[in-house]
Every structure is written in C-alpha cells, then in structure tokens.
Design an enzyme around this catalytic site. Structure first.
Site, mmCIF file in Angstrom:
data_model
loop_
_atom_site.group_PDB
_atom_site.id
_atom_site.type_symbol
_atom_site.label_atom_id
_atom_site.label_comp_id
_atom_site.label_asym_id
_atom_site.label_seq_id
_atom_site.Cartn_x
_atom_site.Cartn_y
_atom_site.Cartn_z
ATOM 1 N N CYS A 38 0.826 -1.215 0.000
ATOM 2 C CA CYS A 38 0.000 0.000 0.000
ATOM 3 C C CYS A 38 0.859 1.263 0.000
ATOM 4 O O CYS A 38 2.045 1.241 0.340
ATOM 5 C CB CYS A 38 -0.890 0.041 1.252
ATOM 6 S SG CYS A 38 -2.068 -1.294 1.400
ATOM 7 N N ARG A 45 -7.241 0.008 7.922
ATOM 8 C CA ARG A 45 -6.725 -0.003 9.291
ATOM 9 C C ARG A 45 -5.220 -0.241 9.263
ATOM 10 O O ARG A 45 -4.729 -1.118 8.538
ATOM 11 C CB ARG A 45 -7.423 -1.090 10.101
ATOM 12 C CG ARG A 45 -7.092 -1.042 11.593
ATOM 13 C CD ARG A 45 -7.924 -2.019 12.380
ATOM 14 N NE ARG A 45 -7.614 -3.405 12.024
ATOM 15 C CZ ARG A 45 -8.180 -4.463 12.585
ATOM 16 N NH1 ARG A 45 -9.138 -4.293 13.493
ATOM 17 N NH2 ARG A 45 -7.839 -5.685 12.215
ATOM 18 N N ARG A 67 1.189 -7.841 -3.828
ATOM 19 C CA ARG A 67 0.291 -7.343 -4.874
ATOM 20 C C ARG A 67 -0.185 -5.941 -4.513
ATOM 21 O O ARG A 67 -0.337 -5.615 -3.329
ATOM 22 C CB ARG A 67 -0.930 -8.259 -5.038
ATOM 23 C CG ARG A 67 -0.575 -9.705 -5.331
ATOM 24 C CD ARG A 67 -1.830 -10.539 -5.616
ATOM 25 N NE ARG A 67 -2.830 -10.415 -4.558
ATOM 26 C CZ ARG A 67 -2.830 -11.111 -3.436
ATOM 27 N NH1 ARG A 67 -1.846 -11.959 -3.185
ATOM 28 N NH2 ARG A 67 -3.792 -10.953 -2.537
ATOM 29 N N CYS A 72 -6.048 1.831 -2.143
ATOM 30 C CA CYS A 72 -5.229 3.048 -2.255
ATOM 31 C C CYS A 72 -4.561 3.158 -3.617
ATOM 32 O O CYS A 72 -4.101 4.224 -4.002
ATOM 33 C CB CYS A 72 -4.187 3.108 -1.157
ATOM 34 S SG CYS A 72 -2.856 1.881 -1.292
ATOM 35 N N ASP A 453 18.867 36.615 -14.422
ATOM 36 C CA ASP A 453 17.437 36.870 -14.258
ATOM 37 C C ASP A 453 17.227 38.071 -13.331
ATOM 38 O O ASP A 453 17.636 38.060 -12.166
ATOM 39 C CB ASP A 453 16.747 35.632 -13.684
ATOM 40 C CG ASP A 453 15.244 35.796 -13.638
ATOM 41 O OD1 ASP A 453 14.607 35.512 -14.662
ATOM 42 O OD2 ASP A 453 14.729 36.233 -12.594
#
Length: 507
Positions: A38, A45, A67, A72, A453
């Site tokens: 994840c 949880r 996997r 999410c 600049d």
C-alpha cells in the site's frame, strides 16, 4: 541496497500510522498477513508493526511477492525522483528511470536495456549493476512494474478493451500481458477490473483519471502562472475552478493523435482529475505522462523546502510549471526573448492563427493545434515577418524546428539537460537564459539557472541588478540551493520585490 542509506523503519511506520501524504510515493508498505502493498496514505486499518515490510519502490514490493492494494491504488502515487548534481551513478539512474517511466519504451525484453544503455553511453552490465545497487531491482523488473501499474490504472479508470490496455501499456502482445499480470497479481486483468470498480462510462467520458501529488501544493499559484500565458484557441484556463482545457497533438505507437484534455486540480483531495476527448483516448499513457510533467506532480516538496525555505519562506509548495509539448514551449520561449509576457503571447497567437491546424473540438475556445515543427521549418520566412516576428527570431525559430526534426535537439523529459542546453545555445538567436528556461520547463530539470534573471536579482536585494557583478553574486548564492535552483527561480518570481515585468520574461 548497498549504496542507499538504510531506511528508518520506525519513522516510516509513524508516517504510515498518521497517513502522512508528504511520504506518498516515497515508500510502500508490504503487509505480510495479506500479501498486499500500500501507499502510506491508504485508508485501511493500520497493520501491526510486525507485519510490515517497507520498500522504496513499487518494483521492490512486487519483486518480494506483494500485490498492489485495490483501495489506495499504488499506481496513483507521485513518482519518486532522487536528484543529485554530483553522484554520476545517481544521475544515470535518474535519467534511466525517467526514460523508462515514459510509455512505449522498448519491448520489455533485454533489448530495451540495450537501447537504454546505448542512449546513456554505458554498457548493459554497468546499467544493471547501478539499478541493483541503487534501486534493488533490475531495469527490466522496474520497467515491468511500471507497465503493469499503468495497465492497472487504465483498467480501473476506463472501459478500454483489455487488448487495447495491454498495447497501450507497452506490452508486445495480449498473451504476454495476461501472463505477466496473472503471475504478478494472482488474477487476470478482467478480474481486477471487476474487483477494482472500473469506469462504467465511455473511455473518453469517464469519471476521470486521478493523479496524486505530495503536499504542500500551491495550486492557485500554478494556475495563475499558466493563465497569464494563456494562448487563445489552444488553451482555456479558469483560475477560479483551478481547471485547464487545451488542445493537444502527439504521436503514440507511430500514429498521430489529436483532441483536447481537461485537467482540474482538487487541493482537498490532493489530486488532479484528468479527462480527455475520444481522439486522445488511444494515447492515454502518453497524455498522463505529459500532464504529470506540466503540473509537476512528482516533485518532493519536503526535500525542496528543506533547501529553499530559509531564503524563500513563502514559497513552500510552489511548483515549476512544465510543458504539455516541449517544442511548443521552446517556440514560445524563443518568441518571448527580451519582451513582455503580453507581447510574446500576442506573437504566439498570431503564429497559431497563421500556421496552426484548425481542430473541431466542440469545446468553446479550443479550435486550433499549435504549429508543428514541420510547418514551422518549411514556412516562408516572409509569412513570419508579416505577423511581426523580426528577422533574428525567424532564423531562431526555423533553426529550432529543423533541429527537432533531424533529432539534433531532444525536448522531452528524460533528455540530458546539459547536453540539450549546449545544443540550444549553439542555435542562432537563442541565449543562455532561454536555453535554461526551456530546460527548466520542457526537460524538467530542477537545477536550471537562467543567468542574469532580473527578478532573482531583485528578490535577493542585489545592487545593480542585471550587471555582471550581480550575476556573479547571484551565482555564488545559488550554490546553496542546488539541485533545486529552478524552484528557487519560481519563488523569486513570486516575491513582492520582483518587478512586475522583469527582463527576459517568456511565455
């Protein structure tokens, strides 16, 4: 991984427990009790500490047998970018992963690694060794994970046929795609689509492709920058709703695709929602890559702010606007040399009217494509003169177009910025400021430094801005900002002391 500092797993677990979005894409958590990995922002949880394994890259988690979470969705996470201006190995790996992150890179076999190594000027063996040392995976494993996650996003967010998803994700055949998907994820693509709740509408009218960023993100400032440079017929920008619509033409799998896209920023969710017309659906992975670059979604503000906050405290979360098309950005930057944003936009609008191909989008305000390199390279210079482009700019624009056409100049994310800057400066009429500005936005180089600049000189409170002495002093100060000088420049442009129309302003 021998060349990487060990991760502080206790700190990562605290970030996971608080769902800290600052770490999104910086690490992934594999949960041994479920076999799922994840993002740190996942709303499930929090798993027990003893069940967590931490990985810096999705490819590492998948190589370890985990996997991707269907809730999410790791494919939505901002991509990780490690920047260095000193370590040659880090620079090579960064260039390699940026190249591999783009769609349609090689055929997924060892030839892809050979092609990449040749592009970088190193051997296959050296490239594989660097990946193993720095990332813990091989180039092919990294590429396979990127392709599978791209396919997973298309399965979840569109109703494109599985065969089309396979080809769009870079797989040479549907059979190879199904085999890789099933082996890695334990289910076939159709099963994941049902389980992941794929879009129920037509591909071009879906609920939108969602792309995440890491906070903070100054969405309003980015939209205001783009809105000040809006090109009629090409773009429509609404800073109130934080939305952008524009036309786009690009090549994917050897075919030209054209249409329109809409990108809307959702600061509450920390996401960009992308929708495209039917004409761009077959090129979705390519469109997604360009949108990620244009809105600088993969930046790591914690690393950037740590370097720049002391000098530019109000700039935390400012992003460097990218480009939807590198050639378009380079043309507009070249047109804008030594003139104001408004004047440059007027010239660009005339150029689009004269050379831009009409496009029926059915969307109000969007009716043109930006002129192609072919059209600009072959146009009679007299036509450019008629719209107010001076002779020096005519020569610069046509030299730029020809360099892109013959491959001398590469204007895409993943090109070697220092090499391309040298190439740009070798073209007639393109100076150092413009070359670095193009590298900053089109090549996504975070350490671009447009010399002299004026806005930066004012922001630093230097005496005699624009003089050689001021340039030298600014260069010395800028060393403490590396490798984030592009972000320092954007912050300087937003400081109250910056002049409203600084010299060298470009569109």
């Amino acid at each position: 991984m021998p060349d990487q500092p060990a991760m502080d797993e206790d700190a990562l677990y605290r970030a996971l427990s608080t769902r800290d979005a600052h770490f999104d894409g910086r690490f992934f958590t594999g949960v041994t009790s479920t076999g799922i990995y994840c993002r740190p922002v996942c709303r499930v949880r929090t798993p027990h500490r003893g069940n967590c394994r931490f990985f810096e890259h999705a490819a590492q988690a998948e190589l370890a047998g985990f996997r991707p979470c269907l809730r999410c969705r790791p494919e939505l996470a901002p991509r990780d970018r490690h920047w260095s201006t000193e370590d040659a190995g880090d620079i090579l790996v960064r260039q390699a992963t940026t190249w591999l992150d783009q769609p349609d890179r090689g055929d997924g076999t060892a030839s892809a690694v050979t092609q990449l190594a040749s592009r970088l000027g190193v051997s296959d063996r050296h490239l594989r060794r660097l990946f193993e040392d720095r990332l813990g995976v091989s180039p092919l494993q990294y590429l396979l994970t990127r392709r599978l996650l791209s396919a997973k996003q298309l399965l979840a967010d569109t109703t494109l046929p599985v065969a089309e998803v396979a080809l769009m994700s870079g797989f040479a055949s549907v059979r190879r795609f199904n085999a890789a998907f099933s082996e890695r994820y334990g289910m076939n693509p159709t099963q994941m689509r049902r389980g992941g709740g794929g879009s129920s509408g037509a591909p071009g009218a879906s609920n939108g492709i969602r792309l995440a960023w890491r906070p903070p993100y100054q969405a309003q400032a980015l939209m205001e920058f783009m809105a000040a440079r809006t090109l009629p017929g090409i773009e429509v920008i609404d800073t109130g709703t934080l939305s952008l619509r524009r036309t786009l033409q690009l090549k994917a799998r050897g075919l030209e695709h054209r249409g329109w896209l809409q990108a809307q920023l959702d600061p509450v969710a920390g996401q960009l929602v992308l929708r495209v017309s039917d004409g761009l659906v077959p090129a979705l992975p390519w469109v997604i890559a360009r949108v990620r670059a244009a809105f600088d979604l993969d930046a790591d503000p914690r690393a950037i702010d740590a370097v720049l906050h002391t000098d530019f405290p109000a700039g935390d979360g400012l992003r460097v606007p990218g480009a939807f098309d590198g050639f378009e950005l380079a043309v507009r930057a070249t047109l804008g040399q030594q003139i104001t944003v408004a004047a440059a936009t007027t010239l660009a609008r005339r150029l689009v009217t004269q050379l831009g191909e009409p496009l029926d989008t059915g969307s109000p305000g969007l009716d043109r494509l930006f002129p192609s390199a072919e059209s600009l390279a072959s146009v009679d210079p007299a036509r450019l003169g008629e719209i107010g482009i001076v002779l020096q700019r005519q020569t610069a624009l046509q030299s730029l177009a020809r360099s892109v056409l013959d491959g001398t100049l590469l204007l895409d994310d993943g090109a070697d910025p220092e090499r391309e800057i040298r190439t740009l400066q070798s073209l007639p009429g393109i100076g150092p400021w413009t070359a670095h500005y193009i590298a900053m936005r089109a090549l996504r180089w975070p350490d671009a430094w447009p010399a002299g600049d004026i806005a930066m000189h004012h922001a630093l409170g230097l005496s005699s801005p624009g003089t050689p002495g001021a340039r030298k002093e600014a260069e010395q100060i800028s060393q403490r900002w590396r490798p984030w000088r592009s972000y320092a420049l954007v912050r300087a442009w937003r400081t109250p002391s910056a002049p409203p129309q600084p010299e060298h302003t470009t569109p």
